[in-house]
Scaffold this motif. Structure first.
Motif, PDB file in Angstrom:
ATOM      1  N   SER A  55      26.439  13.818 -34.155  1.00 11.54           N
ATOM      2  CA  SER A  55      26.047  12.430 -34.320  1.00 11.54           C
ATOM      3  C   SER A  55      24.814  12.190 -33.458  1.00 11.54           C
ATOM      4  O   SER A  55      24.930  11.813 -32.293  1.00 11.54           O
ATOM      5  CB  SER A  55      27.193  11.505 -33.904  1.00 11.54           C
ATOM      6  OG  SER A  55      26.826  10.178 -34.152  1.00 11.54           O
ATOM      7  N   PRO A  59      22.398  11.047 -48.700  1.00 17.38           N
ATOM      8  CA  PRO A  59      23.672  10.486 -48.227  1.00 17.38           C
ATOM      9  C   PRO A  59      23.863  10.653 -46.721  1.00 17.38           C
ATOM     10  O   PRO A  59      24.419   9.771 -46.060  1.00 17.38           O
ATOM     11  CB  PRO A  59      24.735  11.281 -48.999  1.00 17.38           C
ATOM     12  CG  PRO A  59      24.024  11.992 -50.089  1.00 17.38           C
ATOM     13  CD  PRO A  59      22.594  12.075 -49.712  1.00 17.38           C
ATOM     14  N   CYS A  60      23.398  11.763 -46.184  1.00 21.82           N
ATOM     15  CA  CYS A  60      23.564  12.020 -44.743  1.00 21.82           C
ATOM     16  C   CYS A  60      22.692  11.083 -43.910  1.00 21.82           C
ATOM     17  O   CYS A  60      23.144  10.569 -42.880  1.00 21.82           O
ATOM     18  CB  CYS A  60      23.225  13.472 -44.430  1.00 21.82           C
ATOM     19  SG  CYS A  60      24.359  14.621 -45.237  1.00 21.82           S
ATOM     20  N   LYS A  83      21.655   8.109 -44.799  1.00 23.09           N
ATOM     21  CA  LYS A  83      22.272   6.778 -44.904  1.00 23.09           C
ATOM     22  C   LYS A  83      23.507   6.668 -44.010  1.00 23.09           C
ATOM     23  O   LYS A  83      23.688   5.668 -43.304  1.00 23.09           O
ATOM     24  CB  LYS A  83      22.635   6.484 -46.363  1.00 23.09           C
ATOM     25  CG  LYS A  83      21.422   6.243 -47.234  1.00 23.09           C
ATOM     26  CD  LYS A  83      21.760   6.226 -48.701  1.00 23.09           C
ATOM     27  CE  LYS A  83      22.481   4.996 -49.122  1.00 23.09           C
ATOM     28  NZ  LYS A  83      22.621   4.875 -50.585  1.00 23.09           N
ATOM     29  N   ALA A  84      24.339   7.691 -44.015  1.00 24.11           N
ATOM     30  CA  ALA A  84      25.557   7.666 -43.198  1.00 24.11           C
ATOM     31  C   ALA A  84      25.210   7.630 -41.710  1.00 24.11           C
ATOM     32  O   ALA A  84      25.851   6.909 -40.942  1.00 24.11           O
ATOM     33  CB  ALA A  84      26.428   8.885 -43.514  1.00 24.11           C
ATOM     34  N   GLN A  85      24.202   8.391 -41.308  1.00 23.38           N
ATOM     35  CA  GLN A  85      23.786   8.378 -39.904  1.00 23.38           C
ATOM     36  C   GLN A  85      23.294   6.987 -39.519  1.00 23.38           C
ATOM     37  O   GLN A  85      23.644   6.468 -38.461  1.00 23.38           O
ATOM     38  CB  GLN A  85      22.700   9.427 -39.640  1.00 23.38           C
ATOM     39  CG  GLN A  85      23.181  10.854 -39.704  1.00 23.38           C
ATOM     40  CD  GLN A  85      24.171  11.196 -38.616  1.00 23.38           C
ATOM     41  OE1 GLN A  85      24.212  10.579 -37.559  1.00 23.38           O
ATOM     42  NE2 GLN A  85      24.990  12.196 -38.873  1.00 23.38           N
ATOM     43  N   GLU A 129      24.056   4.118 -40.885  1.00 17.07           N
ATOM     44  CA  GLU A 129      25.181   3.180 -40.867  1.00 17.07           C
ATOM     45  C   GLU A 129      26.066   3.360 -39.637  1.00 17.07           C
ATOM     46  O   GLU A 129      26.744   2.421 -39.224  1.00 17.07           O
ATOM     47  CB  GLU A 129      25.989   3.323 -42.160  1.00 17.07           C
ATOM     48  CG  GLU A 129      25.232   2.783 -43.362  1.00 17.07           C
ATOM     49  CD  GLU A 129      25.813   3.206 -44.701  1.00 17.07           C
ATOM     50  OE1 GLU A 129      26.880   3.865 -44.732  1.00 17.07           O
ATOM     51  OE2 GLU A 129      25.191   2.871 -45.726  1.00 17.07           O
ATOM     52  N   SER A 130      26.010   4.553 -39.024  1.00 21.65           N
ATOM     53  CA  SER A 130      26.806   4.779 -37.813  1.00 21.65           C
ATOM     54  C   SER A 130      26.018   4.463 -36.541  1.00 21.65           C
ATOM     55  O   SER A 130      26.509   4.693 -35.439  1.00 21.65           O
ATOM     56  CB  SER A 130      27.320   6.218 -37.773  1.00 21.65           C
ATOM     57  OG  SER A 130      26.263   7.121 -37.529  1.00 21.65           O
ATOM     58  N   THR A 160      16.233   6.581 -49.660  1.00 24.17           N
ATOM     59  CA  THR A 160      17.565   6.228 -49.155  1.00 24.17           C
ATOM     60  C   THR A 160      17.913   4.767 -49.409  1.00 24.17           C
ATOM     61  O   THR A 160      19.070   4.385 -49.333  1.00 24.17           O
ATOM     62  CB  THR A 160      17.674   6.471 -47.635  1.00 24.17           C
ATOM     63  OG1 THR A 160      16.807   5.554 -46.956  1.00 24.17           O
ATOM     64  CG2 THR A 160      17.360   7.900 -47.257  1.00 24.17           C
TER      65      THR A 160
END
Length: 144
Positions: free
Chosen positions: A71, A96-97, A99-101, A103-104, A121
């Motif tokens: 992370s 997707p990765c 975007k997920a990063q 969002e976290s 993205t």
């Protein structure tokens, strides 16, 4: 210490990967040699174990492959090279990765025409960004 992930896209500019990696690592080495704590932990992250760039003149071997459990505090998207539509398509697996990063809580930065992958993205919707002047019209067309 800040964890930095520099992605290793297909069809990217080799220097846009190597230079940030060197800069962050050199600062950390200087700090440690001066008796301080390391500032950055830098990893190259890719979709493939080897990415050949500049007509296969250079090979980059990522430290981690996606998906990864790391992370990072910052994800760096290097400049892409060649036909931007083709380059984004070749790197869709990162979307997707990234975007997920984000969002976290991870900060995302793109260099030059790496903005095309960032634009893909959707994270730039409603925001301003900059890219290479020679690609501004195409960028506006793809990511209004």
């Amino acid at each position: 210490m800040k964890n930095i992930a520099i992605i290793v896209p297909e069809q990217s500019v080799f220097q846009a990967i190597a230079d940030p990696q060197y800069c962050f690592s050199a600062v950390t080495d200087f700090m440690v040699k001066s008796g301080g704590d390391p500032l950055f932990h830098v990893e190259l992250v890719g979709l493939n174990p080897e990415v050949k760039l500049n007509d296969k003149r250079y090979s980059v071997f990522p430290d981690q492959l996606l998906p990864t459990d790391t992370s990072p505090d910052l994800v760096v998207i290097p400049a892409l090279f060649g036909d931007m539509k083709q380059a984004v398509k070749a790197n869709e697996g990162y979307i997707p990765c990234i975007k997920a990063q984000y969002e976290s809580g991870t900060e995302i930065a793109s260099l030059c025409v790496g903005a095309f992958l960032l634009g893909a993205t959707g994270l730039l919707n409603g925001k301003k960004c900059s890219t290479h002047w020679g690609f501004t019209n195409l960028f506006r067309e793809l990511y209004p």
